[in-house]
Scaffold this active site. Structure first.
Site, short mmCIF file in Angstrom:
data_model
loop_
_atom_site.label_atom_id
_atom_site.label_comp_id
_atom_site.label_asym_id
_atom_site.label_seq_id
_atom_site.Cartn_x
_atom_site.Cartn_y
_atom_site.Cartn_z
N ARG A 292 0.74 -1.26 0.33
CA ARG A 292 -0.05 0.11 -0.14
C ARG A 292 0.97 1.07 -0.11
O ARG A 292 2.03 1.25 0.15
CB ARG A 292 -0.85 -0.07 1.37
CG ARG A 292 0.04 -0.08 2.50
CD ARG A 292 -0.72 -0.08 3.76
NE ARG A 292 0.16 -0.46 5.03
CZ ARG A 292 1.02 0.19 5.40
NH1 ARG A 292 1.43 1.37 4.97
NH2 ARG A 292 1.74 -0.44 6.45
N VAL A 295 2.58 6.04 5.07
CA VAL A 295 2.56 7.23 5.92
C VAL A 295 3.80 7.92 5.30
O VAL A 295 3.89 9.27 5.14
CB VAL A 295 2.53 6.99 7.42
CG1 VAL A 295 2.83 8.67 7.96
CG2 VAL A 295 1.46 6.49 7.88
#
Ligand code: ADP
Length: 459
Positions: A292, A295
């Site tokens: 994915r 951050v």
């Protein structure tokens, strides 16, 4: 390209995706829980749909609510952000079954890399170095004891389904192995509903170095250099930088090639991260892959000049990567500080509250990704990350100076944050020298907190 994208997330990452969509002429559909009606992502998206109550399980983690919102609003794709359902293979499958493009890998790829013992075995088979340890899962503590004796203590017991450091135990003494093995299993079952465990040798004083990769549906796989994420508190990253002081150009090339090989071995498509630990002698070992956006992705964006979310959208739409490996040059130095609504002087406990006053730093080479605005009440229901301050400068020292300047300028009134704690790290001689490993915060936290309370009492 997609016409309308639903963003199955909240907070700063939802804003990040909305911004990429806007610049690409794609409509964005935000979702929100009743606790987030005043959130910025709701206001900035083309459209927003309430998907349930405050409890994440009934809103941001509810596949049925999210898919219904996507279908009813005429979306053709879903961006999961990070956290929530971003690494949920069933959700990726459900999107595909509902005729929606999941902006990420397929469910099968998530499953393959999501089982960390299996991912390890796959890497080993494909010549990517892994930490010495078990071949796949370890059935019981007797087998673990036998293996640990062979590879040598200390060892780490890890959960195959693990994440966030849970289901993980360090074992220094053979006498503790059985107890810690049982503890790890119980925690893994409680957190992930899966008690499968594996074993790794504990690498002493390692750096956590991860490589950003991009892989498209045409088979192009490239890497965008590394991020050093060794400033961690209880396995949670607090500051990240790129490039890492620990890598020579040769080591960077070798690790980059291993990261690309790892993504190819997995048949991977999307942006992804290959995480390694690097020991003091410069040996590197694969630990896991994140399937994915992360951050800390802005650090890579600053040094490469690429927009990783736009690349994700391009890849999901079946387009080739906008760049080739030879086009990638890493320029200057980038640093990120995570500003969490937490109180460092009280064990970093989450401290949400109303933002009474907000001033964000600016100026050259500064980027702030935040969900905050003046008057915004930080919700107690979700993650405590409220802002990411990212700087870019020609050299590491200039980046450190710039970040110090930014954190001095940043004002968040209404609740404590990690900003001052990060500011102190930026003054620690070992950090300034770039001589730190994943043990840095554990070793220096008390001293840093003493500095913090001294400076508070002087104010
Ligand atoms: P999780 O997915 O639970 O976060 P990881 O496997 O990514 O677990 O490991 C989290 C952190 O633990 C790493 O960033 C690193 O600091 C440390 N770590 C993991 N494996 C090892 C190892 N074999 N030796 C030393 N430290 C490790």
């Amino acid at each position: 390209m997609f016409k309308r994208v639903l963003i199955a997330n909240r907070g700063e990452i939802a804003l990040r995706v909305i911004r990429a969509c806007q610049e690409m002429g794609i409509e964005s559909v935000a979702v929100y829980s009743t606790a987030d009606a005043d959130a910025l992502h709701v206001q900035l998206a083309t459209r927003a749909i309430c998907v349930g109550p405050a409890k994440a399980a009934d809103s941001y983690l509810s596949p049925i609510s999210l898919l219904t919102a996507a279908v009813e609003s005429g979306c053709d794709a879903i961006h999961p952000g990070y956290g929530f359902l971003s690494e949920n293979a069933e959700f990726a499958d459900l999107c595909a079954k509902s005729g929606l493009r999941f902006i990420g890998p397929t469910g099968d790829m998530i499953r393959q890399m999501g089982n960390k013992a299996a991912a390890r075995a796959l890497m080993q088979k494909n010549g990517v170095p892994v930490v010495p340890g078990s071949d796949g899962p370890v059935p019981d503590s007797a087998a673990a004891a036998q293996l640990a004796a062979a590879i040598g203590y200390p060892v780490l017991i890890k959960a195959s389904a693990g994440g966030g450091g849970r289901g993980m135990r360090r074992v220094d003494d053979p006498a503790d192995l059985e107890r810690l093995f049982d503890e790890a299993r119980a925690e893994a079952v409680a957190c992930f509903g899966d008690g499968e465990l594996y074993l790794e040798k504990l690498i002493l004083s390692p750096r956590h170095i991860e490589f950003q990769i991009l892989a498209d549906t045409q088979g192009n796989v490239i890497h965008l250099g590394e991020r050093d994420c060794s400033i961690q508190r209880k396995n949670q990253k607090l500051m990240e930088e790129s490039p890492s002081k620990a890598l020579t150009p040769e080591l960077r090339a070798a690790m980059g090639a291993a990261a690309v090989a790892a993504a190819k071995a997995a048949g991977y498509v999307n942006a992804g991260t290959i995480e390694f630990v690097v020991d003091r002698e410069g040996h590197f070992y694969f630990i896991e892959m994140n399937t994915r956006i992360q951050v800390e992705h802005p650090v890579t964006e600053m040094v490469t000049g690429l927009d990783l979310v736009k690349e994700q959208l391009r890849i999901a739409a079946g387009l080739p990567l906008s760049v080739k490996q030879e086009d990638i040059t890493l320029t200057g130095h980038a640093l990120e500080c995570r500003i969490n609504a937490e109180d460092p002087t009280r064990g970093f406990c989450p401290c949400p509250g109303k933002t009474e006053f907000l001033h964000l730093p600016g100026g050259p080479g500064v980027r702030v990704d935040t969900l905050l605005y003046n008057g915004y009440a930080v919700s107690p229901y979700y993650d405590s990350l409220v802002a990411k301050v990212i700087v870019h400068a020609p050299t590491r020292l200039e980046a450190i100076r710039r970040m110090r300047r930014c954190l001095a300028e940043l004002v968040i009134e209404g609740y404590p944050t990690t900003a001052d704690f990060c500011h102190l790290i930026l003054h620690h001689p070992d950090f300034v020298r770039g001589q730190y490993d994943t043990g840095f915060l554990a070793q220096n936290q008390e001293e840093l907190l003493r500095w913090e309370s001294q400076s508070l009492s002087e104010q």
